[in-house]
Structures are given as C-alpha cells and as structure tokens.
Design an enzyme around this catalytic site. Structure first.
Site, mmCIF file in Angstrom:
data_model
loop_
_atom_site.group_PDB
_atom_site.id
_atom_site.type_symbol
_atom_site.label_atom_id
_atom_site.label_comp_id
_atom_site.label_asym_id
_atom_site.label_seq_id
_atom_site.Cartn_x
_atom_site.Cartn_y
_atom_site.Cartn_z
ATOM 1 N N GLU A 129 2.927 -70.410 -61.977
ATOM 2 C CA GLU A 129 3.974 -69.427 -62.255
ATOM 3 C C GLU A 129 4.796 -69.900 -63.444
ATOM 4 O O GLU A 129 4.642 -71.040 -63.906
ATOM 5 C CB GLU A 129 4.861 -69.220 -61.010
ATOM 6 C CG GLU A 129 4.089 -68.584 -59.864
ATOM 7 C CD GLU A 129 4.909 -68.350 -58.604
ATOM 8 O OE1 GLU A 129 6.073 -68.783 -58.547
ATOM 9 O OE2 GLU A 129 4.366 -67.748 -57.672
ATOM 10 N N HIS A 131 14.677 -61.383 -61.488
ATOM 11 C CA HIS A 131 13.220 -61.494 -61.566
ATOM 12 C C HIS A 131 12.723 -60.473 -62.582
ATOM 13 O O HIS A 131 13.075 -59.295 -62.496
ATOM 14 C CB HIS A 131 12.596 -61.237 -60.197
ATOM 15 C CG HIS A 131 11.174 -61.681 -60.104
ATOM 16 N ND1 HIS A 131 10.161 -61.075 -60.815
ATOM 17 C CD2 HIS A 131 10.590 -62.691 -59.408
ATOM 18 C CE1 HIS A 131 9.022 -61.695 -60.551
ATOM 19 N NE2 HIS A 131 9.258 -62.687 -59.697
ATOM 20 N N ARG A 138 11.977 -67.930 -66.101
ATOM 21 C CA ARG A 138 12.375 -66.570 -65.769
ATOM 22 C C ARG A 138 13.563 -66.046 -66.570
ATOM 23 O O ARG A 138 13.627 -64.873 -66.929
ATOM 24 C CB ARG A 138 12.745 -66.594 -64.286
ATOM 25 C CG ARG A 138 12.349 -65.396 -63.566
ATOM 26 C CD ARG A 138 12.460 -65.675 -62.109
ATOM 27 N NE ARG A 138 11.159 -65.938 -61.536
ATOM 28 C CZ ARG A 138 10.974 -66.177 -60.251
ATOM 29 N NH1 ARG A 138 11.995 -66.201 -59.429
ATOM 30 N NH2 ARG A 138 9.758 -66.385 -59.783
ATOM 31 N N HIS A 147 17.628 -61.388 -58.025
ATOM 32 C CA HIS A 147 16.617 -62.004 -57.163
ATOM 33 C C HIS A 147 17.125 -63.243 -56.431
ATOM 34 O O HIS A 147 16.830 -63.439 -55.269
ATOM 35 C CB HIS A 147 15.432 -62.366 -58.062
ATOM 36 C CG HIS A 147 14.234 -62.885 -57.341
ATOM 37 N ND1 HIS A 147 13.581 -62.151 -56.380
ATOM 38 C CD2 HIS A 147 13.546 -64.055 -57.458
ATOM 39 C CE1 HIS A 147 12.548 -62.858 -55.928
ATOM 40 N NE2 HIS A 147 12.516 -64.013 -56.554
ATOM 41 N N ARG A 174 16.771 -71.343 -61.558
ATOM 42 C CA ARG A 174 15.800 -71.897 -60.618
ATOM 43 C C ARG A 174 14.378 -71.774 -61.148
ATOM 44 O O ARG A 174 13.982 -70.720 -61.665
ATOM 45 C CB ARG A 174 15.902 -71.134 -59.298
ATOM 46 C CG ARG A 174 14.925 -71.559 -58.239
ATOM 47 C CD ARG A 174 15.074 -70.656 -57.042
ATOM 48 N NE ARG A 174 14.749 -69.288 -57.393
ATOM 49 C CZ ARG A 174 13.612 -68.686 -57.087
ATOM 50 N NH1 ARG A 174 12.674 -69.325 -56.414
ATOM 51 N NH2 ARG A 174 13.392 -67.428 -57.427
HETATM 52 C C1 SIN Z 1 7.322 -64.508 -57.366
HETATM 53 O O1 SIN Z 1 6.313 -64.575 -56.699
HETATM 54 O O2 SIN Z 1 7.324 -64.123 -58.515
HETATM 55 C C2 SIN Z 1 8.635 -64.923 -56.745
HETATM 56 C C3 SIN Z 1 8.661 -66.378 -56.623
HETATM 57 C C4 SIN Z 1 10.051 -66.890 -56.586
HETATM 58 O O3 SIN Z 1 11.004 -66.132 -56.686
HETATM 59 O O4 SIN Z 1 10.194 -68.113 -56.533
#
Ligand code: SIN
Length: 585
Positions: free
Chosen positions: A115, A230, A270, A329, A364
């Site tokens: 991610e 998010h 993010r 988020h 985060r």
């Molecule tokens: C996601 O799957 O994009 C959310 C993961 C997160 O907020 O840590």
C-alpha cells in the site's frame, strides 16, 4: 445495575478488545461498555489489513520503521514506532492463534499486499478487503469467553475524577438512566471522529466520544489537527462511503483526472495523494476523479468485497473506471499516552485511534492502525496486569510529562530532535478569538454566527446541528485549509456550542440524549481540531494550509490541548515548550 470493575474498557474496536481479551484469564474483573453492539465498531469497516514484517527477504522491521517515520512527516515518536514495528508480527501470530483467518497464497504462506508509503509488500488482509471484520469477529468470539460484564447500548458521557485520578465514567444505560460505572482503570478505546465530516469512511458511531471526554477533563490531547483523508472513497451517496482499498493501487490500479491523465504517484503516502487530488479537482472544477483498475487481473477473486461493492454501484471492474474522492478516514492524534497506553491522568488509559501514542505523527502510514490497536492494546493489558498505576514519560507523553524527553522522527532517518510539545496557544482568525470553551471558557465567547450562517430554528434539533457541523468542517477544515475557511467553520461550531449550552438539560428520551451527547462530542473535538489547525501555520502531513504551503521547522512540535503536567506551562500566551529542552519557537 452498574457493576464495579477493576478495568472498564469503553469501546469495542480492535484496541479495546485486544486489551480485554488479554486480561480475560487474569484475576481482574474486566468490563466492556459500548454504545452499540460489540461488533459495531470502526474496526469492522477497515478494509486494508495489518502492516507487519511477516515474510519476504527484502523486508525488515527497520524498513517498516523508516517507512512509518517518513509518512509521519517529522512528528512520529521514534521509540513508539520501534515498539509498533517490533511487536507487530507477534500480535498478528496471536490473532491467527485466536482464530482470525487471513488470506494465504497457493503455497500456504500469508498473502502480502503493498500500500501507499510502504517500500515493499507487507500488508496481511482477510477476505481480500474485509480485514477489520475478520479481526473483530475473532476478538468478539474470544471476549465472550472471558469478560465479567458486557454493557451494550450504554453511552459513556463523561469521566469521573476523584482525588487526582479517574475512577470511572458517568454513563447512560439502555433505558436512558444516568449511572456511574466505577473502575480502578478506565480504558478509552472509542475510536475516531470521522463523523465530524460530511463525507467519511467511518460509521455513524465514530463521534470522538472518548477524546471529547478527555478534553472536557483537561487531560492532554494532541495531534488532532492531522485528520487523514483516504484518497479513494467511492464517489457515491452511501454513507459511510464505500472505500476502494489502497491495495488496489498496490496491485497496479491508476489514478486519473477528469481528462483521463495520471497526475500523482499512486503509491505515495496518503496525504500526498489526497492533496494532489484536491488540487486537481479544484483546477478542473470537478467533485471527483477516477480510479482505473481495468488492467487488474483476477479482480473478483482477489477483492471479492470490493467487487461486490462496485457492482452494487452499477460498475464493472473490467471496463469501468471508478469515480472517487477523498473522505475523512482516520485521525492521527488523540489522548496522549506513554508506551503502555497510560494517559497523564492516573487511572485513565487510551488505546487505538482515540490515543496519541506518537506512532502516526502528522500522517498515519496505511494499515498501521489495526496494528497500533493490537500492539498498544496488548501493552496496556500487560501493564495493568503487572500493577502499573499512572503514566511514565515515554511515547507521546514524554513530550508532555517532565522527564527525559522524546524524540521526533525526521523523514526516513531515525534521528531525534529533542522535545516536541507545546500547548495550543490562544488563537484567533480574522480578529476573532477561539476560546478554549471545552475546558471551561464560556461558549458565549465563541465567534458569533453571521447573517450568512443562520442557526437552526430549533436549538435542540440535534440532527440539524450534526449535519451543519459536518458540512462546516468539510468546507472549512478538510483536505486543504485557509484562515478564511477555518473561520467559517469556527463560526458554525461556535453557534453549535451556544445551542448546546442553551439546552444543557438533557432529554429523558435515550435516543435524543444520545444524539445530543454525540453532537456535543463532535463540537468539542471539532473545536480542538480548529484551534490547532489555526495555530499550525504550515503544511505538514495531513494538515494542509493554503497560505503556508510547506513544513516549517518552528512547527515541528506536537500541539497539546489540556493541562501539561508539572506546571511548566504558563496559562496563556504563545506556544510554550514543555519540560526541558526546546524545539518550538
Ligand atoms: C485501505 O485499505 O486503503 C485502508 C487501509 C488503512 O486505512 O490503513
């Protein structure tokens, strides 16, 4: 009848349940109080999994540490992050032993996804993108085997303080009666405050109740201005907004603007992606952009939950781009704690999103939050079981309590930079002061409503107030902020504060009383977000100021609401460095 307990956990997400389950075999009487049903927490909605170093030759805890510090934009506590990444793998293995089922590869090893902000694939998932639900299921099942009391549909209203410690909570039972629930240790595990915003991935329960209780009791709270949006929530009327997991971008999905062009590194942290999207949407005059997952192979097999969600919205992953826009988020901050979850107030602990352990800094890292709940929930349980009573100056609390001092991570280095806390100063926008009314100032001194921002006709119409507060925060304190936008939000929250004050007598109807209490909590936490967002004249992590486009060294500090311990801080004036050493101005 409210039971007397050794440990009262308020909230039932991953952090609170990890703590309660760990104490279940001890001699302590543990109760869990939750305003809904046990399984109705924000955890249930978490798609993205748990980031932990569980395999892969190219990964290491040092790399996970460095990625977390880099995402946190200079405000992570280096030691807290070390604890997180070092203890995370064992906590995941324990969860598996408890019955949680994570996705595996054909050969039987855990399937690892990548991610944004992670240098490599290290995220374990369940059901493709239904990790939170699986974690919650396993913990709820384990809890039922060991809790002394489970109080569902109870609403914690405020902390009870006696002789300098927290001794329980005032709560409403399911019939609406006001009760005191006494406990030697109270653990706030109430999650985040996504409901401050009109567009959020968080469920209706995420109203910041625990952080609001702490603010009203002047317990130190920090970093709440860092509200993470998010980037890829489905642009769709459903609320909470269906999330399109970052794992999609980890597998190659692309972000496209209104012209179909790519405009940002899809795997950047993010805050970077959300900011780039907000700028692009403003430039192109649109309210959403696109996520293109058409080239992903095996979409339905790998992401069954997401496939169902987009198909329910009439989209075909093989041919359609998904309309997306950022949604509130996660909040990086909360109640300041030490490395074992103890707050500055003896008897009060905080874990999970309600806590500020220092691991997230200003932003985060994806999939570090379930991990934080598991790691620090377990540590708090161990500390309580070992008889710890009261805080020590470690983690985010090192910056608040007198002591040896904490270190703040800078970029991807592990270097420290001395103490990093200062009290939120008396701030104003446009000549209007934002008084700290949550901590005793008269709400009548909040900025007056203007003609352009009429108050609802009926002061006690809580649904209208909730809606108005959410729209004001979305417009004024969202992805990108300016003095004018913050002032608009402050005007509306000031009006809400006065309406709350005017109708202080709570209703006998339990659902009205709960609605009123939730709006009160949203306004309390929202006010803290605004005061810090006004004070922080820079752009750092999830806090973007249009008028201050970059980070500034003088602001590399944690802004603390409430009382700093040790009497080292003057009652008013500018930013005051806490304890010894000085990083702020
Ligand atoms: C996601 O799957 O994009 C959310 C993961 C997160 O907020 O840590």
């Amino acid at each position: 009848m409210a039971p007397d307990l050794d440990v009262l956990v308020v909230g039932s997400g991953v952090a609170g349940l990890s703590l309660a389950v760990r104490l279940a075999d001890s001699s302590l009487r543990v109760g869990v109080l939750t305003k809904a049903e046990l399984s109705q927490s924000t955890t249930r909605w978490a798609q993205g999994g748990v980031a932990a170093v569980l395999g892969g030759d190219e990964d290491s805890v040092d790399l996970h540490h460095a990625d977390t510090l880099a995402a946190g934009a200079g405000l992570c506590d280096v030691e807290a992050v070390r604890v997180l990444v070092a203890e995370g793998p064992d906590r995941v293995h324990e969860l598996v032993a408890l019955g949680a089922v994570f996705d595996i590869e054909a050969g039987g090893s855990l399937a690892l996804a990548r991610e944004g902000g992670h240098s490599t694939a290290r995220i374990v998932h369940a059901g493709g993108a239904a990790t939170g639900a699986e974690v919650e299921r396993a913990l709820v099942a384990a809890l039922h085997r060991g809790a002394a009391a489970v109080l569902e549909h109870w609403f914690a209203v405020d902390l009870v303080l006696d002789a300098g410690r927290c001794t329980g909570v005032v709560a409403r039972d399911p019939q609406g009666n006001v009760r005191q629930v006494a406990a030697r240790h109270v653990v706030v595990a109430t999650g985040g405050v996504g409901q401050l915003y009109a567009v959020t991935t968080n469920p209706a329960e995420a109203t910041g109740d625990g952080v609001a209780m702490a603010l009203r009791s002047r317990v130190p709270v920090a970093d709440v201005e860092f509200v993470q949006f998010h980037p890829t929530a489905l642009h769709h009327p459903a609320m909470p907004r269906p999330l399109l997991s970052e794992a999609l971008r980890g597998h190659g999905a692309l972000l496209r603007d209104a012209s179909g062009d790519r405009f940002v590194d899809e795997l950047a942290p993010r805050d970077v992606v959300s900011r780039a999207m907000a700028d692009r949407m403003a430039d192109q005059g649109v309210d959403h952009l696109w996520l293109d997952a058409t080239a992903l192979e095996g979409f339905d097999d790998r992401f069954p939950t997401l496939a169902a969600s987009v198909r329910a919205a009439g989209l075909d992953p093989a041919t359609d781009w998904f309309p997306i826009a950022p949604a509130a988020h996660h909040v990086s901050g909360g109640i300041c704690t030490d490395l074992d979850g103890a707050s500055a107030l003896p008897g009060l602990w905080a874990v999970g999103e309600a806590a500020c352990t220092g691991v997230h800094g200003a932003n985060r890292l994806a999939s570090n939050s379930l991990l934080e709940g598991m790691v620090f929930g377990a540590r708090a349980a161990e500390a309580i079981a070992a008889g710890r009573d009261g805080p020590v100056p470690t983690g985010a609390l090192a910056a608040v309590l007198p002591g040896e001092g904490s270190t703040a991570g800078e970029g991807s280095t592990a270097g420290g930079a001395g103490r990093i806390a200062g009290r939120v100063p008396a701030v104003g926008v446009d000549g209007v002061t934002l008084p700290d009314w949550a901590a005793g100032a008269d709400p009548a001194t909040a900025p007056p409503a203007r003609g352009s921002d009429p108050e609802p006709d009926e002061p006690a119409d809580w649904e209208k107030w909730r809606d108005r507060v959410q729209r004001a925060m979305t417009d004024g304190a969202g992805v990108v902020r300016s003095p004018a936008s913050l002032r608009r939000a402050a005007t509306t929250l000031g009006a809400a504060a006065r309406a709350l004050d005017a109708s202080a007598s709570a209703s006998d109807d339990p659902s009205v009383a709960r609605a009123a209490a939730e709006v009160r909590n949203l306004v309390t936490v929202g006010w803290a977000v605004l005061r810090a967002a006004v004070a922080r004249e820079e752009t750092r992590g999830a806090h973007t100021r249009r008028d201050h486009p970059g980070p500034e060294d003088r602001w590399r500090l944690r802004l603390v609401h409430g009382d700093l311990a040790g009497g080292s801080v003057p009652a008013s004036g500018g930013i005051s460095p806490a304890g010894k050493g000085k990083v702020g101005p």
